[in-house]
Design an enzyme around this catalytic site. Structure first.
Site, PDB file in Angstrom:
ATOM      1  N   HIS A 162     -16.963   6.592  12.974  1.00  0.00           N
ATOM      2  CA  HIS A 162     -17.161   6.606  14.434  1.00  0.00           C
ATOM      3  C   HIS A 162     -18.147   7.676  14.885  1.00  0.00           C
ATOM      4  CE1 HIS A 162     -13.765   3.898  15.453  1.00  0.00           C
ATOM      5  NE2 HIS A 162     -13.205   4.424  14.383  1.00  0.00           N
ATOM      6  N   GLY A 167       0.840  -1.198   0.000  1.00  0.00           N
ATOM      7  CA  GLY A 167       0.000   0.000   0.000  1.00  0.00           C
ATOM      8  C   GLY A 167       0.871   1.242   0.000  1.00  0.00           C
ATOM      9  N   GLY A 189      -8.146   8.574   3.541  1.00  0.00           N
ATOM     10  CA  GLY A 189      -8.586   7.244   3.985  1.00  0.00           C
ATOM     11  C   GLY A 189      -8.824   7.205   5.483  1.00  0.00           C
ATOM     12  N   THR A 190      -7.901   7.793   6.234  1.00  0.00           N
ATOM     13  CA  THR A 190      -8.022   7.754   7.698  1.00  0.00           C
ATOM     14  C   THR A 190      -9.174   8.655   8.157  1.00  0.00           C
ATOM     15  OG1 THR A 190      -6.603   7.406   9.606  1.00  0.00           O
ATOM     16  CG2 THR A 190      -6.371   9.502   8.589  1.00  0.00           C
ATOM     17  N   ILE A 234       0.036   6.420   4.529  1.00  0.00           N
ATOM     18  CA  ILE A 234       0.840   5.712   5.532  1.00  0.00           C
ATOM     19  C   ILE A 234       1.997   4.970   4.879  1.00  0.00           C
ATOM     20  CG2 ILE A 234       0.811   3.811   7.218  1.00  0.00           C
ATOM     21  CD1 ILE A 234      -1.959   4.844   8.069  1.00  0.00           C
ATOM     22  N   GLY A 281      -0.520   4.490  -0.032  1.00  0.00           N
ATOM     23  CA  GLY A 281      -1.283   5.678   0.324  1.00  0.00           C
ATOM     24  C   GLY A 281      -0.429   6.491   1.293  1.00  0.00           C
ATOM     25  N   GLU A 318     -12.268   6.694   7.659  1.00  0.00           N
ATOM     26  CA  GLU A 318     -12.394   5.710   8.749  1.00  0.00           C
ATOM     27  C   GLU A 318     -12.884   6.366  10.029  1.00  0.00           C
ATOM     28  OE1 GLU A 318      -9.270   2.912   9.873  1.00  0.00           O
ATOM     29  OE2 GLU A 318      -8.445   3.273   7.881  1.00  0.00           O
ATOM     30  N   LYS A 325      -7.068  -0.249  13.133  1.00  0.00           N
ATOM     31  CA  LYS A 325      -7.672   0.536  14.214  1.00  0.00           C
ATOM     32  C   LYS A 325      -8.699  -0.246  15.033  1.00  0.00           C
ATOM     33  CE  LYS A 325      -5.908   4.457  12.398  1.00  0.00           C
ATOM     34  NZ  LYS A 325      -5.901   4.242  10.995  1.00  0.00           N
TER      35      LYS A 325
HETATM   36  C1  IKT Z   1      -3.998   6.576  13.973  1.00  0.00           C
HETATM   37  O1  IKT Z   1      -3.705   6.754  12.782  1.00  0.00           O
HETATM   38  O2  IKT Z   1      -3.306   5.957  14.759  1.00  0.00           O
HETATM   39  C2  IKT Z   1      -5.292   7.130  14.435  1.00  0.00           C
HETATM   40  C3  IKT Z   1      -5.493   8.582  14.160  1.00  0.00           C
HETATM   41  C4  IKT Z   1      -5.122   9.379  15.369  1.00  0.00           C
HETATM   42  C5  IKT Z   1      -3.681   9.605  15.439  1.00  0.00           C
HETATM   43  C6  IKT Z   1      -3.308  10.278  16.713  1.00  0.00           C
HETATM   44  C7  IKT Z   1      -2.000  10.987  16.607  1.00  0.00           C
HETATM   45  C8  IKT Z   1      -1.778  11.852  17.802  1.00  0.00           C
HETATM   46  C9  IKT Z   1      -0.781  12.944  17.628  1.00  0.00           C
HETATM   47  O3  IKT Z   1      -0.054  12.983  16.621  1.00  0.00           O
HETATM   48  O4  IKT Z   1      -0.703  13.773  18.544  1.00  0.00           O
HETATM   49  C10 IKT Z   1      -6.950   8.849  13.874  1.00  0.00           C
HETATM   50  C11 IKT Z   1      -7.877   8.231  14.842  1.00  0.00           C
HETATM   51  N1  IKT Z   1      -7.290   8.405  12.571  1.00  0.00           N
END
Ligand code: IKT
Length: 385
Positions: free
Chosen positions: A254, A10, A246-247, A14, A12, A250, A179
């Protein structure tokens, strides 16, 4: 420790950021990467700069109108029933349908290069393929670790990919940044297969779950009894928005009134409208994040005592709130206290997801080389009883 040769599934946001961060880590060599249309493999080490340059804003996007065409048309488990996990791994199952989420994770709609080519095939190191994951599995004898930067909106996709590596007798490390809590059980169901193959699977190794789960496990060591773990994150995503669509999708799942299915089906315009309605700032409470089951699995506390929430501002690069992990418990001598771990507002989500993911990857390799196989969470790799 010898040099670690790793692959990224992947490319993207990440996947690309992990490749970028890996260049700042000694002893890590990226040897393979793939997206839904292409694969790049070089056992002497990929030219990461060239790959990043050609894939930035240029993501391989599957046609959203026909999302199953890369998947063999197999029904998917969105995990909505929380239990169904029966879909067998199939060789045709590359880059699952995701309603376009994979396409947009890194900012679909960017400038395409080399004519109509997008994503890895636009790179001079990339080759087109219809079976990107199988192509990497075929080379996996020479790969120490695989980072799964795959879409999460199909819950069983990552577990099924792990199973495919196990079926090919892969011996090495797999790391994901998933997640949702329910996915951990799907991985546990496959633990015997993973062990037989010699896989050390580190699950939930991003920020939350991941970095912050590990921090909670460490903070809990002061206590003999943990009452509560509160994770509260802040993310400012103005310049990183395109890369992280994408995130964001996601996260939307919620919100009250939304779930995985509705979030997956939303068009980009609908997402923009929702963000507009909230003036760019979305607040989340009681998120189903696997920090809970991962802390319970590691014996830190009950899953029901873990709460995850946070604030996402897609119109500012400043964090809208400071990210904290607070662990409340009782000490051996009867005191009640709260240990709080705080991230600096200056560290970005990209730094806090991808740095720890690579750190957990290295911890996975250490364990794998010591013969420790199976499914591990971030808290299992920290001090603890
Ligand atoms: C994730 O990608 O782990 C979740 C994301 C939140 C990241 C928190 C980073 C905290 C920071 O940098 O201070 C989100 C829920 N998609």
């Amino acid at each position: 420790m010898d040099d670690i040769r790793f692959a990224v599934l992947g490319t993207g946001g990440i996947g690309r950021r992990t490749l970028e961060v890996s260049q700042h880590k000694d002893g890590l060599t990226a040897v393979a990467a793939c997206d839904r249309n292409g694969v790049a493999i070089d056992h002497d080490g990929l030219d990461v700069d060239e790959l990043l340059e050609t894939t930035e804003g240029n993501i391989a996007s599957g046609p959203q109108s026909s999302p199953d065409q890369l998947s063999g048309g197999e029904p998917r488990d969105s995990g909505l029933d929380g239990a169904s996990d029966s879909t067998p791994a199939t060789p045709t199952d590359d880059f699952a349908s995701d309603g376009g989420a994979a396409a947009v994770e890194g900012g679909g709609g960017g400038v395409k290069q080399h004519g109509e080519q997008a994503g890895i095939v636009a790179s001079e190191q990339g080759d087109p393929t219809e079976t990107p994951i199988d192509d990497i599995i075929a080379e996996s004898d020479a790969i120490d670790a695989v980072l799964l930067a795959l879409p999460n909106l199909e819950h069983d996709f990552i577990p099924r990919v792990a199973e495919r590596f196990a079926e090919a007798d892969y011996e090495g490390v797999m790391v994901d940044v998933l997640k949702r809590s329910r996915v951990i059980g799907m991985l546990d169901n496959r633990e015997e297969k993973l062990k037989e193959s010699g896989i050390t699977f580190v699950c939930g190794a991003g920020a939350t779950p991941g970095f912050l789960t590990g921090a909670a496990a460490l903070a809990a060591q002061s206590f003999v009894e943990v009452e509560e773990v509160e994770i509260w994150w802040g993310v400012g995503l103005k310049s990183g928005y395109e890369d992280n669509r994408g995130t964001v999708r996601e996260d939307i799942a919620h919100l009250d009134g939304y779930d995985i299915e509705t979030a997956r089906e939303m068009s980009e315009d609908e997402i923009e409208a929702l963000i507009d309605e909230h003036d760019g700032v979305l607040e989340f409470h009681d998120m189903e994040h696997a920090d809970d089951v991962l802390l319970e699995r590691a014996g830190i506390c009950d899953a029901e005592d873990v709460h995850v929430g946070g604030v996402l501002d897609v119109r500012s690069d400043e964090k809208p709130t400071t990210t904290t992990v607070s662990v409340t418990g009782t000490t051996f001598d009867g005191e009640t206290g709260t240990n709080t771990f705080e991230l600096d507002d200056a560290t970005s989500m990209e730094a806090n997801v991808n740095g720890p993911a690579l750190g957990y990857l290295k911890a996975g390799v250490r364990n794998n080389r010591a013969g420790h196989y199976g499914v591990f969470g971030p808290a299992d790799l920290m001090p603890g009883f």
